[in-house]
Enzyme design. Structure first.
Site, mmCIF file in Angstrom:
data_model
loop_
_atom_site.group_PDB
_atom_site.id
_atom_site.type_symbol
_atom_site.label_atom_id
_atom_site.label_comp_id
_atom_site.label_asym_id
_atom_site.label_seq_id
_atom_site.Cartn_x
_atom_site.Cartn_y
_atom_site.Cartn_z
ATOM 1 N NE ARG A 106 -0.620 1.417 3.120
ATOM 2 C CZ ARG A 106 0.297 2.727 3.606
ATOM 3 N NH1 ARG A 106 1.494 2.002 4.368
ATOM 4 N NH2 ARG A 106 0.409 4.043 3.358
ATOM 5 N N GLY A 107 0.351 2.515 0.053
ATOM 6 C CA GLY A 107 0.818 3.391 -0.589
ATOM 7 C C GLY A 107 1.240 4.032 -1.886
ATOM 8 N NE ARG A 160 -5.821 0.843 -2.598
ATOM 9 C CZ ARG A 160 -5.509 1.535 -1.115
ATOM 10 N NH1 ARG A 160 -4.764 1.503 -0.954
ATOM 11 N NH2 ARG A 160 -6.804 2.263 -0.323
ATOM 12 C CB CYS A 207 -2.360 9.176 5.555
ATOM 13 S SG CYS A 207 -2.887 6.645 5.639
ATOM 14 C CG ASP A 226 -4.071 8.187 -1.732
ATOM 15 O OD1 ASP A 226 -4.175 8.230 -1.509
ATOM 16 O OD2 ASP A 226 -3.558 6.992 -2.221
ATOM 17 C CG ASN A 261 -3.665 12.410 1.026
ATOM 18 O OD1 ASN A 261 -2.616 11.158 0.383
ATOM 19 N ND2 ASN A 261 -3.452 12.575 2.494
ATOM 20 C CE LYS A 275 2.022 9.138 -5.110
ATOM 21 N NZ LYS A 275 2.496 10.037 -3.853
HETATM 22 P P1 RI2 Z 1 3.021 7.890 -0.897
HETATM 23 C C1 RI2 Z 1 -1.876 5.968 0.682
HETATM 24 O O1 RI2 Z 1 -3.102 5.583 0.502
HETATM 25 C C2 RI2 Z 1 -1.849 7.286 1.911
HETATM 26 O O2 RI2 Z 1 -3.477 7.851 1.490
HETATM 27 C C3 RI2 Z 1 -0.843 8.109 1.724
HETATM 28 O O3 RI2 Z 1 -1.511 9.469 2.033
HETATM 29 C C4 RI2 Z 1 -1.036 7.408 0.392
HETATM 30 O O4 RI2 Z 1 -1.284 6.915 -0.152
HETATM 31 C C5 RI2 Z 1 0.725 8.646 -0.944
HETATM 32 O O5 RI2 Z 1 1.324 8.079 -0.010
HETATM 33 P P2 RI2 Z 1 -3.301 3.971 1.186
HETATM 34 O O6 RI2 Z 1 -2.074 3.149 0.096
HETATM 35 O O7 RI2 Z 1 2.828 7.055 -2.083
HETATM 36 O O8 RI2 Z 1 -2.604 3.890 2.390
HETATM 37 O O9 RI2 Z 1 3.440 8.994 -0.189
HETATM 38 O O10 RI2 Z 1 -4.535 4.020 0.890
HETATM 39 O O11 RI2 Z 1 3.777 7.046 0.396
#
Ligand code: RI2
Length: 301
Positions: free
Chosen positions: A17-18, A60, A122, A191, A201, A227
């Protein structure tokens, strides 16, 4: 297709994730798959790679890094030597993504002064890069992390920063307004960024932005250029992922009639965003259209 299905499942169940990470994981899976099926005819190879890309994208719906990564890799299929190009482009995406996070760290850290208290929400690699870079520069900083219900990814951020030696305070999401008077700057990840400069986000981000605005605390988002959402330039809206209610809570049978809603993201209007920290510099949210047109226009053509 096994590698692809495995990565698809891991992204879907949030083992990976992220936003940035899922983009890189998709590129890596496509590369490994391309190597595995490179013995096929060119036509068959292209067909299978496109199918793999579509499956990954469907894991996703909100984080645009996922389709942007897949499309970046698959663009190689239209070039000479599609097999090699797809593999090379996967490496290119992964490398440039990691470099972007590093640059964002440097540019963003310029906005953090010695003695600052930062609030983040987050778990964002890009936002963490800014915070760690400011710390590496010798600035005396403190960080407030929200829990980020329902999956509590704020705990990951708190632990990561604490392990790095940074002064960290964890707060519940509803305590943001209570503490805003102690905060000098808010930095969150992204996001997706829309053509009109809105930030998509993790759920709760828009409330934090509103509170920061009320208190005249700068609110910045750290977002790599991948993004930025190409489809928003042609009027499409970003789908907000709604996840399993059980992530929020489960009631005993007697209360099964209580409805639970669990959107994973929300939209922060451009007017609450002071700057978007990208790898090509800080841009105002109003500059989002330009970024999409310049860097991702090809996705829509
Ligand atoms: P980076 C995450 O989504 C969070 O919403 C976070 O702010 C965003 O991705 C960006 O994260 P999730 O996958 O790309 O936890 O900066 O739902 O790591």
């Amino acid at each position: 297709m096994e590698i692809i299905k495995e990565t698809y499942e891991k992204i879907k169940n949030m083992e990976i994730r992220g936003a940035g990470r899922i983009g890189r994981a998709a590129a890596k899976a496509l590369k490994e798959y391309a190597i595995k099926i490179s013995h096929l005819s060119e036509e068959e190879f292209i067909k299978k790679m496109k199918e793999a890309g579509n499956l990954l994208i469907s894991a996703r719906p909100t984080a645009v890094s996922l389709p942007n990564a897949v499309k970046y890799v698959l663009k190689g299929l239209n070039e000479d030597n599609p097999k090699e190009r797809a593999i090379e482009r996967a490496d290119e995406f992964i490398e440039s993504s990691l470099k972007a996070i590093e640059k964002i760290g440097k540019y963003g850290a310029n906005r953090i002064k010695d003695g600052y208290t930062i609030l983040t929400h987050c778990n964002s690699e890009a936002a963490i890069s800014v915070i760690k870079t400011a710390y590496d520069e010798g600035k005396d900083i403190k960080v407030f992390c929200t829990e980020t219900r329902p999956r509590n990814q704020g705990y990951i951020t708190a632990k990561t920063l604490y392990d790095y030696g940074i002064d960290v305070t964890l707060i519940v999401d509803s305590a943001v307004r209570y503490f805003m008077r102690d905060i000098d700057i808010v930095i969150v990840g992204a996001d997706a960024i829309t053509a009109n400069g809105c930030l998509v986000n993790k759920i709760g981000t828009s409330q934090i932005a509103l509170i920061a605005n009320e208190s005249r605390v700068p609110f910045l988002t750290a977002a790599e250029t991948y993004k930025f959402h190409p489809k928003t330039i042609v009027g499409e809206l970003i789908e907000i992922e709604e996840r399993d209610p059980e992530e929020v809570t489960t009631f005993e049978d007697k209360y099964k009639g209580i409805k639970i809603r669990n959107p994973a993201f929300d939209v922060t209007p451009a007017k609450y965003i002071d700057a978007i920290i990208t790898e090509i510099g800080l841009i105002p949210p109003q500059g989002a259209w330009y970024i999409i047109e310049k860097y991702f226009g090809w996705l829509e053509k």
